[in-house]
Design a protein around this motif. Sequence first.
Motif, PDB file in Angstrom:
ATOM      1  N   LEU A 153     -36.415  49.375  40.007  1.00 59.92           N
ATOM      2  CA  LEU A 153     -37.001  50.685  39.757  1.00 59.92           C
ATOM      3  C   LEU A 153     -36.755  51.101  38.311  1.00 59.92           C
ATOM      4  CD1 LEU A 153     -36.002  52.641  42.997  1.00 59.92           C
ATOM      5  CD2 LEU A 153     -38.127  51.433  42.499  1.00 59.92           C
ATOM      6  N   LYS A 154     -37.786  51.653  37.698  1.00 59.30           N
ATOM      7  CA  LYS A 154     -37.653  52.163  36.334  1.00 59.30           C
ATOM      8  C   LYS A 154     -36.995  53.539  36.367  1.00 59.30           C
ATOM      9  CE  LYS A 154     -41.764  49.637  34.818  1.00 59.30           C
ATOM     10  NZ  LYS A 154     -43.124  49.731  34.227  1.00 59.30           N
ATOM     11  N   ALA A 155     -36.581  53.985  35.191  1.00 62.09           N
ATOM     12  CA  ALA A 155     -35.869  55.263  35.102  1.00 62.09           C
ATOM     13  C   ALA A 155     -36.742  56.409  35.609  1.00 62.09           C
ATOM     14  CB  ALA A 155     -35.442  55.523  33.657  1.00 62.09           C
ATOM     15  N   MET A 156     -38.037  56.390  35.259  1.00 64.97           N
ATOM     16  CA  MET A 156     -38.937  57.451  35.687  1.00 64.97           C
ATOM     17  C   MET A 156     -39.103  57.457  37.208  1.00 64.97           C
ATOM     18  SD  MET A 156     -39.847  59.387  33.268  1.00 64.97           S
ATOM     19  CE  MET A 156     -40.069  59.523  31.495  1.00 64.97           C
ATOM     20  N   ILE A 181     -37.830  59.874  42.498  1.00 70.70           N
ATOM     21  CA  ILE A 181     -37.211  59.856  43.822  1.00 70.70           C
ATOM     22  C   ILE A 181     -36.239  61.025  43.970  1.00 70.70           C
ATOM     23  CG2 ILE A 181     -35.637  58.562  45.305  1.00 70.70           C
ATOM     24  CD1 ILE A 181     -36.969  56.014  44.250  1.00 70.70           C
ATOM     25  N   GLY A 182     -35.472  61.287  42.923  1.00 61.65           N
ATOM     26  CA  GLY A 182     -34.542  62.418  42.970  1.00 61.65           C
ATOM     27  C   GLY A 182     -35.260  63.745  43.132  1.00 61.65           C
ATOM     28  N   GLY A 211     -42.648  71.723  47.865  1.00 66.48           N
ATOM     29  CA  GLY A 211     -43.834  70.878  47.777  1.00 66.48           C
ATOM     30  C   GLY A 211     -44.170  70.509  46.349  1.00 66.48           C
ATOM     31  N   ALA A 212     -44.007  71.465  45.425  1.00 62.39           N
ATOM     32  CA  ALA A 212     -44.272  71.182  44.013  1.00 62.39           C
ATOM     33  C   ALA A 212     -43.306  70.130  43.482  1.00 62.39           C
ATOM     34  CB  ALA A 212     -44.167  72.473  43.196  1.00 62.39           C
ATOM     35  N   LEU A 213     -42.029  70.235  43.853  1.00 57.28           N
ATOM     36  CA  LEU A 213     -41.046  69.239  43.422  1.00 57.28           C
ATOM     37  C   LEU A 213     -41.342  67.875  44.038  1.00 57.28           C
ATOM     38  CD1 LEU A 213     -37.723  71.299  43.602  1.00 57.28           C
ATOM     39  CD2 LEU A 213     -38.853  70.438  41.549  1.00 57.28           C
ATOM     40  N   LEU A 214     -41.753  67.878  45.308  1.00 61.67           N
ATOM     41  CA  LEU A 214     -42.082  66.609  45.970  1.00 61.67           C
ATOM     42  C   LEU A 214     -43.252  65.927  45.290  1.00 61.67           C
ATOM     43  CD1 LEU A 214     -41.875  64.526  48.223  1.00 61.67           C
ATOM     44  CD2 LEU A 214     -43.210  66.060  49.678  1.00 61.67           C
ATOM     45  N   LEU A 215     -44.317  66.687  45.008  1.00 59.82           N
ATOM     46  CA  LEU A 215     -45.477  66.097  44.339  1.00 59.82           C
ATOM     47  C   LEU A 215     -45.128  65.634  42.929  1.00 59.82           C
ATOM     48  CD1 LEU A 215     -48.480  68.350  45.423  1.00 59.82           C
ATOM     49  CD2 LEU A 215     -47.833  66.094  46.253  1.00 59.82           C
ATOM     50  N   ALA A 216     -44.277  66.404  42.241  1.00 57.55           N
ATOM     51  CA  ALA A 216     -43.839  65.969  40.909  1.00 57.55           C
ATOM     52  C   ALA A 216     -43.074  64.656  41.013  1.00 57.55           C
ATOM     53  CB  ALA A 216     -42.972  67.046  40.261  1.00 57.55           C
ATOM     54  N   GLY A 217     -42.213  64.544  42.034  1.00 55.43           N
ATOM     55  CA  GLY A 217     -41.464  63.310  42.224  1.00 55.43           C
ATOM     56  C   GLY A 217     -42.362  62.134  42.541  1.00 55.43           C
ATOM     57  N   VAL A 218     -43.351  62.359  43.403  1.00 53.06           N
ATOM     58  CA  VAL A 218     -44.303  61.296  43.718  1.00 53.06           C
ATOM     59  C   VAL A 218     -45.084  60.896  42.468  1.00 53.06           C
ATOM     60  CG1 VAL A 218     -46.360  60.715  45.057  1.00 53.06           C
ATOM     61  CG2 VAL A 218     -44.479  61.929  46.140  1.00 53.06           C
ATOM     62  N   GLY A 219     -45.456  61.914  41.665  1.00 53.19           N
ATOM     63  CA  GLY A 219     -46.169  61.614  40.425  1.00 53.19           C
ATOM     64  C   GLY A 219     -45.353  60.743  39.491  1.00 53.19           C
ATOM     65  N   PHE A 220     -44.074  61.057  39.338  1.00 51.60           N
ATOM     66  CA  PHE A 220     -43.199  60.224  38.507  1.00 51.60           C
ATOM     67  C   PHE A 220     -43.087  58.815  39.069  1.00 51.60           C
ATOM     68  CE2 PHE A 220     -41.731  64.111  36.513  1.00 51.60           C
ATOM     69  CZ  PHE A 220     -41.341  63.699  35.245  1.00 51.60           C
ATOM     70  N   ALA A 221     -43.154  58.693  40.400  1.00 52.27           N
ATOM     71  CA  ALA A 221     -42.964  57.388  41.038  1.00 52.27           C
ATOM     72  C   ALA A 221     -44.196  56.494  40.938  1.00 52.27           C
ATOM     73  CB  ALA A 221     -42.579  57.572  42.503  1.00 52.27           C
ATOM     74  N   VAL A 222     -45.411  57.091  40.908  1.00 52.41           N
ATOM     75  CA  VAL A 222     -46.617  56.266  40.969  1.00 52.41           C
ATOM     76  C   VAL A 222     -47.349  56.138  39.640  1.00 52.41           C
ATOM     77  CG1 VAL A 222     -46.965  56.860  43.389  1.00 52.41           C
ATOM     78  CG2 VAL A 222     -48.141  58.186  41.638  1.00 52.41           C
ATOM     79  N   LEU A 223     -47.112  57.065  38.712  1.00 53.40           N
ATOM     80  CA  LEU A 223     -47.833  56.987  37.444  1.00 53.40           C
ATOM     81  C   LEU A 223     -47.216  55.933  36.540  1.00 53.40           C
ATOM     82  CD1 LEU A 223     -48.434  60.770  36.648  1.00 53.40           C
ATOM     83  CD2 LEU A 223     -50.082  59.118  37.505  1.00 53.40           C
ATOM     84  N   ARG A 224     -48.051  55.336  35.708  1.00 55.64           N
ATOM     85  CA  ARG A 224     -47.570  54.347  34.742  1.00 55.64           C
ATOM     86  C   ARG A 224     -47.096  55.078  33.496  1.00 55.64           C
ATOM     87  NH1 ARG A 224     -52.251  50.014  33.955  1.00 55.64           N
ATOM     88  NH2 ARG A 224     -53.438  51.928  33.776  1.00 55.64           N
ATOM     89  N   TRP A 225     -45.915  54.715  33.035  1.00 57.70           N
ATOM     90  CA  TRP A 225     -45.336  55.360  31.855  1.00 57.70           C
ATOM     91  C   TRP A 225     -45.186  54.325  30.743  1.00 57.70           C
ATOM     92  CZ3 TRP A 225     -44.779  60.547  32.242  1.00 57.70           C
ATOM     93  CH2 TRP A 225     -44.781  61.085  33.521  1.00 57.70           C
ATOM     94  N   PRO A 226     -45.740  54.610  29.545  1.00 56.80           N
ATOM     95  CA  PRO A 226     -45.586  53.664  28.434  1.00 56.80           C
ATOM     96  C   PRO A 226     -44.150  53.604  27.960  1.00 56.80           C
ATOM     97  CG  PRO A 226     -46.556  55.725  27.670  1.00 56.80           C
ATOM     98  CD  PRO A 226     -46.499  55.813  29.167  1.00 56.80           C
ATOM     99  N   ARG A 227     -43.756  52.430  27.527  1.00 59.15           N
ATOM    100  CA  ARG A 227     -42.406  52.284  27.006  1.00 59.15           C
ATOM    101  C   ARG A 227     -42.274  53.043  25.695  1.00 59.15           C
ATOM    102  NH1 ARG A 227     -41.280  45.791  27.820  1.00 59.15           N
ATOM    103  NH2 ARG A 227     -41.530  45.761  30.105  1.00 59.15           N
TER     104      ARG A 227
END
Length: 315
Positions: free
Chosen positions: A112-115, A120-121, A278-294
């Motif tokens: 798992l990447k840092a993001m 997940i947190g 719900g907002a925190l959950l969606l934000a967490g899911v967004g961090f988990a599924v979106l691609r983040w450039p190095r």
Amino acid sequence: MKLKHALLAILVAVIWGTNFLAINATLQDIPPLLSVALRFLLVVFPWIFFIKRPAAKLSMVLAIGLTTSLGQFAILYLALKLGMPVGLAPLVLQAQVLFTALIAMGFLKERLKAMQLIGIGLGVLGLVIVGIGRAQLAPLLPFILTLLAAFSWSIGNVITRLAQQTKPSSGEPAASGLSMVVWSSTIVPIPMFLLSLLFEGPNALGEALSQLHWPAVAGMLYTVLISSLVGYGIWNSLLSRYPASAVGPYSLLIPVVGIVSAWLVLGELPSPAEVLGGALLLAGVGFAVLRWPRPGLVPPVVAQAPKRQPVQSRR
């Protein structure tokens, strides 16, 4: 992603977000276990006679059916019947993204990447806040059951990844397409009919048919034809064209559609705690599924060939 394909992804999010209204309509006349049995009976027949079996191993096909179909929807229908709000259910189900990442880390050795860890947190914190909010307003059991449905779905996701890692000699995708939806559903009807017979009684089917109203019929047809066959057909075709990281983020629209549609049709309004969580959950899911450039990574510059100077002809 092309505009027409992006619009199709949004359409699927709308279909799956409003699907919870259809399930709720069905549950008004048909008990939950019997509803699941009838739904997947109609997903399988008559389509199985026209759709080729997926190239994955039969054991994996059945395992996906046990988790993604039987486990997820049997528990979800029961949670909705016991009082889980229609608008909140698709939001809590998004926890499957977080569960999938954790299970894949343990069983598939995915790093798992840092993001993703941050996501997940955030997601876990959001779930805790939503759970506390639900405990203050209603019994906590439907919320816990919905989390279990999300967990069952996540196990199915990991099994699907394992199936996709296999390389059949035919060269066909092992675990994608409408065929997986139909063939994996074959394991659902018989166990669900037996469970319905055991817990809902032998007269459940006759009583349901005797008091059946058109919203329940329309809801059942929507979940079978629109949500299961059309929705998954479009979604899997998009996954065959684009990477999952490009298609997956559109699933973030599903709980938004679910909450808005439940508010418009049923008058459900989420509590402040549910909105925050719900907002925190969606934000967490967004961090988990979106691609983040190095960080510090600059896109390479493609060198252009020098323009050729026109050659002047000698007269």
